[in-house]
Scaffold this motif. Structure first.
Motif, PDB file in Angstrom:
ATOM      1  N   ALA A  20       0.828  -1.207   0.000  1.00 42.68           N
ATOM      2  CA  ALA A  20       0.000   0.000   0.000  1.00 42.68           C
ATOM      3  C   ALA A  20       0.859   1.253   0.000  1.00 42.68           C
ATOM      4  O   ALA A  20       0.573   2.233  -0.698  1.00 42.68           O
ATOM      5  CB  ALA A  20      -0.926  -0.007   1.216  1.00 42.68           C
ATOM      6  N   VAL A  21       1.926   1.219   0.772  1.00 43.69           N
ATOM      7  CA  VAL A  21       2.845   2.366   0.831  1.00 43.69           C
ATOM      8  C   VAL A  21       3.474   2.599  -0.534  1.00 43.69           C
ATOM      9  O   VAL A  21       3.529   3.724  -1.037  1.00 43.69           O
ATOM     10  CB  VAL A  21       3.936   2.133   1.893  1.00 43.69           C
ATOM     11  N   SER A  22       3.964   1.526  -1.148  1.00 43.29           N
ATOM     12  CA  SER A  22       4.604   1.641  -2.454  1.00 43.29           C
ATOM     13  C   SER A  22       3.639   2.189  -3.497  1.00 43.29           C
ATOM     14  O   SER A  22       3.989   3.088  -4.286  1.00 43.29           O
ATOM     15  CB  SER A  22       5.118   0.262  -2.889  1.00 43.29           C
ATOM     16  N   ASN A  23       2.408   1.701  -3.483  1.00 43.14           N
ATOM     17  CA  ASN A  23       1.409   2.168  -4.443  1.00 43.14           C
ATOM     18  C   ASN A  23       1.039   3.627  -4.216  1.00 43.14           C
ATOM     19  O   ASN A  23       0.869   4.397  -5.169  1.00 43.14           O
ATOM     20  CB  ASN A  23       0.147   1.296  -4.361  1.00 43.14           C
ATOM     21  N   ALA A  24       0.909   4.012  -2.945  1.00 39.16           N
ATOM     22  CA  ALA A  24       0.563   5.402  -2.620  1.00 39.16           C
ATOM     23  C   ALA A  24       1.661   6.359  -3.064  1.00 39.16           C
ATOM     24  O   ALA A  24       1.393   7.425  -3.627  1.00 39.16           O
ATOM     25  CB  ALA A  24       0.310   5.544  -1.126  1.00 39.16           C
ATOM     26  N   ILE A  25       2.909   5.975  -2.825  1.00 39.75           N
ATOM     27  CA  ILE A  25       4.037   6.820  -3.220  1.00 39.75           C
ATOM     28  C   ILE A  25       4.102   6.943  -4.738  1.00 39.75           C
ATOM     29  O   ILE A  25       4.310   8.041  -5.280  1.00 39.75           O
ATOM     30  CB  ILE A  25       5.356   6.250  -2.656  1.00 39.75           C
ATOM     31  N   ASP A  26       3.905   5.823  -5.445  1.00 42.68           N
ATOM     32  CA  ASP A  26       3.906   5.864  -6.911  1.00 42.68           C
ATOM     33  C   ASP A  26       2.821   6.786  -7.432  1.00 42.68           C
ATOM     34  O   ASP A  26       3.039   7.575  -8.361  1.00 42.68           O
ATOM     35  CB  ASP A  26       3.689   4.453  -7.483  1.00 42.68           C
ATOM     36  N   MET A  65       4.580   5.025  10.624  1.00 42.30           N
ATOM     37  CA  MET A  65       4.771   6.401  10.179  1.00 42.30           C
ATOM     38  C   MET A  65       6.211   6.638   9.736  1.00 42.30           C
ATOM     39  O   MET A  65       6.465   7.250   8.698  1.00 42.30           O
ATOM     40  CB  MET A  65       4.404   7.367  11.313  1.00 42.30           C
ATOM     41  N   ARG A  66       7.166   6.132  10.524  1.00 41.74           N
ATOM     42  CA  ARG A  66       8.575   6.289  10.163  1.00 41.74           C
ATOM     43  C   ARG A  66       8.877   5.569   8.852  1.00 41.74           C
ATOM     44  O   ARG A  66       9.587   6.092   7.991  1.00 41.74           O
ATOM     45  CB  ARG A  66       9.470   5.763  11.285  1.00 41.74           C
ATOM     46  N   SER A  67       8.343   4.353   8.713  1.00 43.82           N
ATOM     47  CA  SER A  67       8.574   3.568   7.504  1.00 43.82           C
ATOM     48  C   SER A  67       8.003   4.274   6.280  1.00 43.82           C
ATOM     49  O   SER A  67       8.656   4.354   5.226  1.00 43.82           O
ATOM     50  CB  SER A  67       7.941   2.186   7.660  1.00 43.82           C
ATOM     51  N   LEU A  68       6.794   4.795   6.400  1.00 45.34           N
ATOM     52  CA  LEU A  68       6.133   5.494   5.305  1.00 45.34           C
ATOM     53  C   LEU A  68       6.956   6.684   4.841  1.00 45.34           C
ATOM     54  O   LEU A  68       7.204   6.868   3.641  1.00 45.34           O
ATOM     55  CB  LEU A  68       4.748   5.937   5.776  1.00 45.34           C
ATOM     56  N   ARG A  69       7.377   7.502   5.783  1.00 42.92           N
ATOM     57  CA  ARG A  69       8.120   8.717   5.441  1.00 42.92           C
ATOM     58  C   ARG A  69       9.509   8.407   4.901  1.00 42.92           C
ATOM     59  O   ARG A  69       9.995   9.077   3.982  1.00 42.92           O
ATOM     60  CB  ARG A  69       8.195   9.617   6.681  1.00 42.92           C
ATOM     61  N   THR A  70      10.152   7.392   5.455  1.00 47.21           N
ATOM     62  CA  THR A  70      11.476   7.008   4.972  1.00 47.21           C
ATOM     63  C   THR A  70      11.402   6.502   3.538  1.00 47.21           C
ATOM     64  O   THR A  70      12.239   6.855   2.691  1.00 47.21           O
ATOM     65  CB  THR A  70      12.091   5.922   5.876  1.00 47.21           C
ATOM     66  N   GLN A  71      10.399   5.665   3.250  1.00 50.49           N
ATOM     67  CA  GLN A  71      10.238   5.153   1.889  1.00 50.49           C
ATOM     68  C   GLN A  71       9.949   6.267   0.899  1.00 50.49           C
ATOM     69  O   GLN A  71      10.425   6.254  -0.234  1.00 50.49           O
ATOM     70  CB  GLN A  71       9.121   4.107   1.849  1.00 50.49           C
ATOM     71  N   PHE A  72       9.171   7.249   1.330  1.00 48.75           N
ATOM     72  CA  PHE A  72       8.881   8.382   0.452  1.00 48.75           C
ATOM     73  C   PHE A  72      10.158   9.144   0.132  1.00 48.75           C
ATOM     74  O   PHE A  72      10.426   9.489  -1.021  1.00 48.75           O
ATOM     75  CB  PHE A  72       7.860   9.305   1.113  1.00 48.75           C
ATOM     76  N   MET A  73      10.968   9.396   1.148  1.00 48.29           N
ATOM     77  CA  MET A  73      12.216  10.127   0.947  1.00 48.29           C
ATOM     78  C   MET A  73      13.141   9.378  -0.009  1.00 48.29           C
ATOM     79  O   MET A  73      13.708   9.963  -0.941  1.00 48.29           O
ATOM     80  CB  MET A  73      12.928  10.338   2.295  1.00 48.29           C
ATOM     81  N   HIS A  74      13.295   8.071   0.179  1.00 48.51           N
ATOM     82  CA  HIS A  74      14.160   7.276  -0.690  1.00 48.51           C
ATOM     83  C   HIS A  74      13.625   7.239  -2.121  1.00 48.51           C
ATOM     84  O   HIS A  74      14.403   7.279  -3.083  1.00 48.51           O
ATOM     85  CB  HIS A  74      14.291   5.856  -0.147  1.00 48.51           C
ATOM     86  N   SER A  98      18.277  10.741 -17.200  1.00 44.06           N
ATOM     87  CA  SER A  98      17.606  10.636 -18.504  1.00 44.06           C
ATOM     88  C   SER A  98      17.744  11.904 -19.328  1.00 44.06           C
ATOM     89  O   SER A  98      17.685  11.878 -20.548  1.00 44.06           O
ATOM     90  CB  SER A  98      16.115  10.331 -18.294  1.00 44.06           C
ATOM     91  N   GLY A  99      17.895  13.049 -18.618  1.00 42.95           N
ATOM     92  CA  GLY A  99      18.036  14.325 -19.311  1.00 42.95           C
ATOM     93  C   GLY A  99      16.768  14.821 -19.961  1.00 42.95           C
ATOM     94  O   GLY A  99      16.791  15.749 -20.770  1.00 42.95           O
ATOM     95  N   ASP A 100      15.631  14.205 -19.633  1.00 36.53           N
ATOM     96  CA  ASP A 100      14.363  14.578 -20.227  1.00 36.53           C
ATOM     97  C   ASP A 100      13.453  15.180 -19.172  1.00 36.53           C
ATOM     98  O   ASP A 100      12.893  14.477 -18.354  1.00 36.53           O
ATOM     99  CB  ASP A 100      13.699  13.342 -20.849  1.00 36.53           C
ATOM    100  N   GLU A 101      13.290  16.488 -19.209  1.00 33.89           N
ATOM    101  CA  GLU A 101      12.475  17.165 -18.201  1.00 33.89           C
ATOM    102  C   GLU A 101      10.998  16.844 -18.351  1.00 33.89           C
ATOM    103  O   GLU A 101      10.219  17.009 -17.415  1.00 33.89           O
ATOM    104  CB  GLU A 101      12.671  18.685 -18.277  1.00 33.89           C
ATOM    105  N   ASN A 102      10.589  16.393 -19.527  1.00 27.39           N
ATOM    106  CA  ASN A 102       9.172  16.149 -19.759  1.00 27.39           C
ATOM    107  C   ASN A 102       8.806  14.667 -19.671  1.00 27.39           C
ATOM    108  O   ASN A 102       7.646  14.301 -19.775  1.00 27.39           O
ATOM    109  CB  ASN A 102       8.766  16.657 -21.149  1.00 27.39           C
ATOM    110  N   GLY A 103       9.828  13.845 -19.467  1.00 30.53           N
ATOM    111  CA  GLY A 103       9.574  12.415 -19.453  1.00 30.53           C
ATOM    112  C   GLY A 103       9.032  11.938 -18.135  1.00 30.53           C
ATOM    113  O   GLY A 103       9.195  12.572 -17.096  1.00 30.53           O
ATOM    114  N   LEU A 104       8.339  10.798 -18.145  1.00 32.13           N
ATOM    115  CA  LEU A 104       7.825  10.194 -16.935  1.00 32.13           C
ATOM    116  C   LEU A 104       8.781   9.114 -16.489  1.00 32.13           C
ATOM    117  O   LEU A 104       9.385   8.421 -17.297  1.00 32.13           O
ATOM    118  CB  LEU A 104       6.435   9.579 -17.190  1.00 32.13           C
ATOM    119  N   ILE A 105       8.895   8.970 -15.152  1.00 31.10           N
ATOM    120  CA  ILE A 105       9.793   7.965 -14.598  1.00 31.10           C
ATOM    121  C   ILE A 105       9.022   6.685 -14.368  1.00 31.10           C
ATOM    122  O   ILE A 105       7.999   6.709 -13.730  1.00 31.10           O
ATOM    123  CB  ILE A 105      10.397   8.465 -13.278  1.00 31.10           C
TER     124      ILE A 105
END
Length: 298
Positions: free
Chosen positions: A214-220, A270-279, A291-298
């Protein structure tokens, strides 16, 4: 000393600036900078410099408030800009700034008393700052007001009388730097956000083993809507800070809490959520740069 400083009451900047730009009242919570903070500050300094015949600038003081202990992304970015000093008050439970006026008064008087500046460019409309103008002038400092929109409505008449000059920034200047943010309003609680996205009847996560997914999906989901410039601001923020800016933190916590059927997250989660977001921010920013592409999606 023949130099000047700029003092900006952010509450006035956004409220009166939005009125000038959009010709309507817009809540402070839903007004954001359209351009980067660096570009806006550079343009503001250019405008202020003309008011004082291009004296050397000491620095820009930016006074704002937060609803809690965390800065917004905008505030964090401003704080890291060279030549900018961020001063923070607090927001009460009705969204009114507290402690900001006293910070402005103290800084203006101290700099004037110490003869660190010859001129003040002050962006505010609050009559309570008359005392700062009067004391600064008693030390030989000239005080210039920089206003927005209709000064008869958003700047104290008595404050204008005290100043050495009053200048109004053009409406189009604010239109070029401000926008209405229709996403998560600044100050919205996690519970409010969660109920808006996941109304009763939706599927919720019942299995604790699904927390990391859930954390990974929310961050994405959140980072997929972040543009190149915002990503770089986030990356710069995490180069110096370890907390998640308010607007992102509330969205993260609200999203995950809703998926857990409204359950309050424990400190470890909470710590895990925020740490994963930062990473994730650091990783995505690095890939985007490579990538050098400012308009590209990651």
């Amino acid at each position: 000393m023949d130099r000047y400083a700029i003092f900006v009451d952010a509450g006035y900047f956004f409220a009166a600036g939005a009125q000038a730009a959009f010709k309507q009242y817009v809540s402070r919570r839903q007004v954001a900078l359209k351009s980067s903070p660096a570009a806006m500050i550079a343009d503001l300094c250019s405008k202020a410099g003309r008011v004082v015949d291009n004296l050397p600038l000491l620095r820009t003081y930016w006074y704002d408030a937060t609803p809690g202990s965390r800065l917004t992304m905008e505030q964090s970015t401003l704080a890291m800009l060279p030549g900018v000093k961020l001063r923070i008050g607090v927001l009460n439970n009705i969204g009114k700034q507290k402690g900001v006026d006293s910070l402005i008064v103290t800084d203006i008087i101290d700099l004037s008393r110490n003869r660190a500046i010859a001129d003040v460019v002050l962006m505010t409309g609050d009559e309570d700052l008359r005392i700062a103008v009067q004391v600064a002038q008693s030390f030989g400092v000239r005080v210039h007001l920089l206003g927005c929109g209709e000064l008869s409505r958003n700047m104290s008449e008595f404050l204008q009388m005290e100043a050495d000059s009053v200048t109004t920034l053009e409406d189009r200047w604010f239109a070029s730097h401000l926008e209405i943010n229709n996403e998560l309003p600044y100050g919205t609680t996690s519970a409010m956000f969660a109920s808006a996205i996941f109304p009763p009847g939706e599927d919720y996560i019942q299995d604790e083993e699904s927390f990391n997914d859930a954390v990974s999906n929310a961050i994405d989901e959140i980072l997929s809507s972040v543009g190149y410039e915002q990503m770089q601001q986030l990356n710069q923020h995490f180069a110096y800070q370890t907390f998640v800016p308010t607007e992102y933190d509330r969205r993260l916590v609200g999203t995950i809490s809703a998926k857990l059927n409204g359950r309050k997250l424990n400190p470890e989660e909470m710590r895990s959520l925020r740490t994963q977001f930062m990473h994730s921010v650091k990783s995505r920013s690095s890939k985007w740069m490579d990538s050098g592409d400012e308009n590209g999606l990651i």
